[in-house]
Scaffold this active site. Structure first.
Site, PDB file in Angstrom:
ATOM      1  N   GLU A  50       0.874  -1.160   0.000  1.00  0.00           N
ATOM      2  CA  GLU A  50       0.000   0.000   0.000  1.00  0.00           C
ATOM      3  C   GLU A  50       0.922   1.224   0.000  1.00  0.00           C
ATOM      4  O   GLU A  50       1.770   1.339   0.881  1.00  0.00           O
ATOM      5  CB  GLU A  50      -0.795  -0.047   1.299  1.00  0.00           C
ATOM      6  CG  GLU A  50      -2.163   0.543   1.272  1.00  0.00           C
ATOM      7  CD  GLU A  50      -2.760   0.517   2.672  1.00  0.00           C
ATOM      8  OE1 GLU A  50      -3.092   1.589   3.175  1.00  0.00           O
ATOM      9  OE2 GLU A  50      -2.873  -0.584   3.265  1.00  0.00           O
ATOM     10  N   ASP A  61      -4.717   9.010  10.540  1.00  0.00           N
ATOM     11  CA  ASP A  61      -3.411   8.453  10.867  1.00  0.00           C
ATOM     12  C   ASP A  61      -2.882   8.862  12.227  1.00  0.00           C
ATOM     13  O   ASP A  61      -3.085   9.978  12.681  1.00  0.00           O
ATOM     14  CB  ASP A  61      -2.391   8.844   9.790  1.00  0.00           C
ATOM     15  CG  ASP A  61      -2.632   8.054   8.513  1.00  0.00           C
ATOM     16  OD1 ASP A  61      -2.629   6.813   8.600  1.00  0.00           O
ATOM     17  OD2 ASP A  61      -2.859   8.671   7.461  1.00  0.00           O
TER      18      ASP A  61
END
Lengths: 265, 381
Positions: A50, A61
């Site tokens: 990814e 995140d």
């Protein structure tokens, strides 16, 4: 069929737990990033990679990926130069690639254009963490047209009906966010996590990959019991040394062997 | 794409999947409270007896003379805690109480929303954590102290631009971790649906009061726009009267509506300031409450439909208005509200017009920052 779909379906048929590593595009620098992709491919350390496009405001995140993104942006990394770097690997690597980008990066130019560039660079699928099911139709339609797939996320709180709907649209797998929170280390996995993954598997015909917080071989082994695959991000980024690529190769190799053993034995 | 989450093409719910269910729950809870007479009467009572509403609509002699028309000030600066922000903090605080959430988190830029939220939490007996950027903590020290006195915990946000943008990111990340127990008390008409609607509704009390207070009807309504909560609050009740001109005044260094492009940030599609690579731009304004790269989606809709005009004012124009109003009217306006005052002072008016400025807050919070500027300090010494 895309390279990714082919791989995911083969692993599923063979009842093998898939493994994906996340890399921040352009981190620690563009050259090392491309070397890392090649290294992971050559040594078969993961089933797919990814590639995260650094964004200034990454709300999904945790600190590790935030910091790597911030550094990459400060060094002048852009969507286009990550894509150019990835494209330069096109006939040199075999490993499927997934694009991970926040929506605003893709909207900076016409969505048609940015996604076509991604397909052209060799990406098989896209994950857009701030574009949940319900806001995804337009992007999905374009992705299909350019020959890419859309991987949608499911969280522990997603109701059954919605899981079924997402299961129909997400391909080649469903991305199960293993716990509430942002990406990063130190999550605790328990029976509830496993039950929850099992439920998602029962509600959809697609493989279920699990991510967010998988850090150790022990975590990986525990999740592998039920999940069809695992995605590891922050723990991989944590291993990247900013000025010693050989050290990084060594550490990622050791880490991957350990995880590989944990999920396949 | 679900039309009901949008204003024209703007808005939506561009958030991680983990927040979709919590937003659905919030939507359901809000709708039921909105219809609940008991909730509404509790809120009116608090607004009246605790927050000090209705706030006066004052015909400013000095400004009227300066501009050559009738200039009214909607005195939100007289609200408890010093700004309009209390309307929304009390509304959402009560919503949290009614829905059984005892743990409130909020972002703050200027600190006004943080102070309002901390006060609401103290009033309702809730636990309160405020996320604030390092840069804002420095320049709004007074508000930091006030929040602490009111019992809130402050989390310093050191990442990103260290202002409101980063504070919103940090608050969203915290909410994602425990959406079942945490109530995110968002402070502007931004974010994913239903927040823009909730914040607008709680502030529309401003416009409703003006409607009752003003003789006849206004010709022009002017308000500053950062995220856009005070402006949407005063505009909304007049929306249907197309003859009333709406003017939203942005700060020059963060003019998302006048200088931005459509993008997605903090859960909504709206006008935004970002570079050619899609990265959100760092903004600057002397007024921390306007220092934000995005704007509420309903304002983008107003702009697209030409229902409102969006203009901008620079730091020195705002500062000049701040000082002028203080000296000539005896009212120290917030630097944010000073942008609206500055625009009205710059514009040409004819005698018969009625102009309403939403004076969204008072300037006490800005005094230390202003007096840290050498040239100003010297002048007053």
């Amino acid at each position: 069929m895309s390279k990714l779909k082919d791989k995911v379906e083969r692993l599923y048929r063979e009842d093998k737990t898939g493994l994906s590593f996340f890399l921040t595009g352009g981190y620690p620098d563009m050259e090392s990033f491309t070397k890392l992709v090649k290294y992971i491919d050559k040594n078969n350390l993961a089933d797919f990679i990814e590639v995260g496009i650094p964004f200034s405001d990454p709300v999904a995140d945790g600190p590790v990926i935030q910091e790597s993104s911030q550094k990459a942006i400060s060094a002048g990394t852009t969507y286009n130069n990550i894509l150019m770097a990835v494209k330069s690997l096109k006939n040199k690597i075999d490993i499927p690639l997934v694009l991970m980008s926040y929506l605003n990066i893709l909207l900076a130019d016409e969505l048609e254009k940015t996604l076509l560039t991604a397909a052209d660079a060799g990406f098989s699928a896209a994950i857009i963490p701030d574009m949940p099911y319900g806001e995804h139709e337009k992007a999905l339609e374009i992705l299909k047209r350019v020959g890419m797939e859309l991987i949608l996320l499911i969280s522990p709180g997603t109701p059954d009906k919605r899981v079924r709907e997402i299961g129909k649209e997400s391909s080649p797998f469903l991305y199960y966010v293993s716990s509430y929170g942002v990406t990063g280390n130190g999550k605790k996995f328990d029976k509830k996590t496993l039950e929850s993954i099992r439920k998602v598997r029962n509600l959809s015909a697609k493989p279920v990959y699990c991510g967010f917080g998988i850090t150790t071989g022990k975590d990986a082994q525990y999740i592998a019991d039920i999940a069809d695959g695992e995605i590891i991000g922050s723990a991989v980024i944590d291993l990247i040394s900013e000025n010693n690529i050989e050290q990084t190769f060594n550490d990622i190799y050791k880490f991957a062997i350990n995880i590989g053993k944990s999920i396949r034995e | 794409m679900d039309e009901k989450y949008y204003y024209g093409g703007f808005g939506g719910r561009y958030v991680p999947e983990s927040l979709i269910e919590p937003l659905n729950e919030l939507d359901r809870n809000y709708k039921s409270c909105k219809k609940d007479k008991n909730f509404q009467s509790k809120l009116s009572d608090i607004l009246k007896n605790y927050a000090g509403r209705p706030t006066p609509l004052y015909l400013s002699g000095a400004l009227s003379e300066y501009c050559g028309c009738s200039v009214y000030l909607k005195r939100e600066d007289l609200c408890h805690t010093g700004a309009h922000k209390i309307n929304n903090a009390l509304g959402q605080g009560l919503l949290a109480v009614e829905t059984g959430k005892r743990n409130i988190i909020a972002e703050t830029g200027a600190g006004q929303h943080g102070v309002a939220t901390a006060a609401a939490a103290a009033l309702f007996g809730l636990k309160c954590t405020i996320y604030m950027g390092t840069k804002d903590i420095k320049r709004q020290h007074n508000n930091v102290v006030r929040m602490k006195l009111l019992g809130a915990d402050i989390v310093e946000v050191q990442e990103g631009d260290k202002t409101l943008n980063a504070a919103v990111n940090a608050t969203l990340r915290r909410w994602v971790q425990d959406p079942e127990n945490i109530y995110y008390l968002l402070g502007s008409c931004v974010g994913p649906h239903p927040y823009p609607a909730i914040v607008r509704d709680f502030h529309s009390v401003i416009g409703k009061e003006v409607k009752e207070q003003i003789p006849d009807r206004p010709d022009v309504i002017v308000a500053c726009v950062g995220g856009g909560s005070n402006s949407i609050g005063i505009f909304t009740p007049f929306f249907k009267d197309k003859n009333i001109r709406f003017v939203g005044v942005e700060a020059e260094g963060c003019a998302s509506l006048s200088k931005g492009k459509v993008g997605v940030l903090h859960g909504a599609k709206s006008y935004l300031l970002y570079d050619k690579n899609g990265q959100i731009k760092k903004t600057h304004s002397i007024a921390p409450g306007l220092d934000y790269s995005g704007v509420g989606p309903e304002h983008s809709f107003y702009k697209e439909r030409s229902r409102a005009e969006y203009v901008n004012i620079n730091d020195s124009e705002a500062l000049k208005a701040f000082r002028w109003l203080s000296k000539n009217e005896g009212i120290i306006p917030a630097l944010e509200s000073s942008h609206a005052v500055a625009w009205v002072m710059k514009e040409k008016w004819n005698g018969g017009q009625k102009v309403v400025i939403n004076l969204s807050g008072r300037g006490d919070k800005d005094i230390d920052e202003i007096f840290s500027m050498e040239e100003i300090k010297r002048e007053y010494e």
